[in-house]
Scaffold this motif. Sequence first.
Motif, mmCIF file in Angstrom:
data_model
loop_
_atom_site.group_PDB
_atom_site.id
_atom_site.type_symbol
_atom_site.label_atom_id
_atom_site.label_comp_id
_atom_site.label_asym_id
_atom_site.label_seq_id
_atom_site.Cartn_x
_atom_site.Cartn_y
_atom_site.Cartn_z
ATOM 1 N N PRO A 24 0.806 -1.230 0.000
ATOM 2 C CA PRO A 24 0.000 0.000 0.000
ATOM 3 C C PRO A 24 0.834 1.274 0.000
ATOM 4 C CG PRO A 24 -0.647 -1.496 1.780
ATOM 5 C CD PRO A 24 0.617 -2.021 1.201
ATOM 6 N N GLY A 25 0.234 2.312 -0.538
ATOM 7 C CA GLY A 25 0.847 3.631 -0.533
ATOM 8 C C GLY A 25 -0.216 4.687 -0.298
ATOM 9 N N GLU A 26 0.196 5.924 -0.400
ATOM 10 C CA GLU A 26 -0.768 7.003 -0.193
ATOM 11 C C GLU A 26 -1.359 7.438 -1.527
ATOM 12 O OE1 GLU A 26 1.735 11.094 0.256
ATOM 13 O OE2 GLU A 26 1.934 9.664 1.899
ATOM 14 N N LYS A 27 -2.563 7.961 -1.445
ATOM 15 C CA LYS A 27 -3.280 8.409 -2.644
ATOM 16 C C LYS A 27 -2.503 9.509 -3.357
ATOM 17 C CE LYS A 27 -8.058 7.494 -1.314
ATOM 18 N NZ LYS A 27 -8.539 6.863 -2.535
ATOM 19 N N ARG A 28 -2.658 9.537 -4.680
ATOM 20 C CA ARG A 28 -2.023 10.574 -5.491
ATOM 21 C C ARG A 28 -2.828 11.863 -5.458
ATOM 22 N NH1 ARG A 28 -1.476 6.167 -10.224
ATOM 23 N NH2 ARG A 28 -3.514 5.735 -9.360
ATOM 24 N N SER A 39 -1.639 3.594 3.520
ATOM 25 C CA SER A 39 -0.323 3.799 4.099
ATOM 26 C C SER A 39 0.177 5.172 3.698
ATOM 27 C CB SER A 39 0.629 2.710 3.580
ATOM 28 O OG SER A 39 1.898 2.845 4.166
ATOM 29 N N THR A 40 1.143 5.668 4.433
ATOM 30 C CA THR A 40 1.779 6.926 4.044
ATOM 31 C C THR A 40 2.983 6.606 3.171
ATOM 32 O OG1 THR A 40 3.115 6.924 6.045
ATOM 33 C CG2 THR A 40 1.027 8.124 6.140
ATOM 34 N N ASP A 97 -13.473 -1.894 -1.043
ATOM 35 C CA ASP A 97 -12.740 -1.248 0.041
ATOM 36 C C ASP A 97 -11.421 -1.980 0.221
ATOM 37 O OD1 ASP A 97 -14.748 0.597 0.608
ATOM 38 O OD2 ASP A 97 -15.688 -0.689 2.121
ATOM 39 N N PHE A 98 -10.446 -1.318 0.841
ATOM 40 C CA PHE A 98 -9.131 -1.914 0.997
ATOM 41 C C PHE A 98 -9.191 -3.251 1.734
ATOM 42 C CE2 PHE A 98 -4.880 -2.208 3.019
ATOM 43 C CZ PHE A 98 -4.132 -2.294 1.856
ATOM 44 N N THR A 99 -9.980 -3.331 2.783
ATOM 45 C CA THR A 99 -10.071 -4.600 3.529
ATOM 46 C C THR A 99 -10.655 -5.712 2.659
ATOM 47 O OG1 THR A 99 -12.174 -3.897 4.481
ATOM 48 C CG2 THR A 99 -10.207 -3.533 5.817
#
Length: 188
Positions: A24-28, A39-40, A97-99
């Motif tokens: 995971p990463g942070e949104k653009r 995630s950050t 959703d992510f989960t």
Amino acid sequence: MQDSDGLTIDQLLTLEAYADTIIPGEKRGPADRAIAGASTGGGAVASGAVELMLSPEGGLAGTLDSLAEGLNEHAREYTTRSGFEPEPDVPPFVALDFTDRIALAQQLLAPGHPEQELWVALAMFSAMAWDTGAHLHTSDALAAGHPGLTSMGFLPPEPDGVWRFPRFSYGRALAAIHPRTTSRGDPH
């Protein structure tokens, strides 16, 4: 509509969403649906997972459209089983959703799943992009601030472009250097 790599926008978003599920990463930006923002910092997508998947050397490029469609078909089935209302304007995997993305990925990656090898291969490209920046020269990746390499503290080469490691990564030597090892580190 297709992008320059022969994938439709929906296929590209689906592959990004899968890569983001793996690392995971942070949104653009606020409208980003492919990256869940769990995630950050930069995750697999910011590390170039899709670029690595598309590289001819990787061997997946010709199957990515089918893999994206397969992910969306599994997401449709997951949505139906879970009783969710489908979102018609968003690819089914991206709409989860992510989960729920994690839950579906766990099913696809589980031992015994008939397509496990396909989904593991796709996941490995996400991990390789983040762990190594495999589609880039390491010096270039570090100079550009590659999220995975910088997060792991991978040090850049010395000014002459050579990597030297003055201290052991485990804090001690794990083995003695073989007596026939050349000054360049090659076994003789």
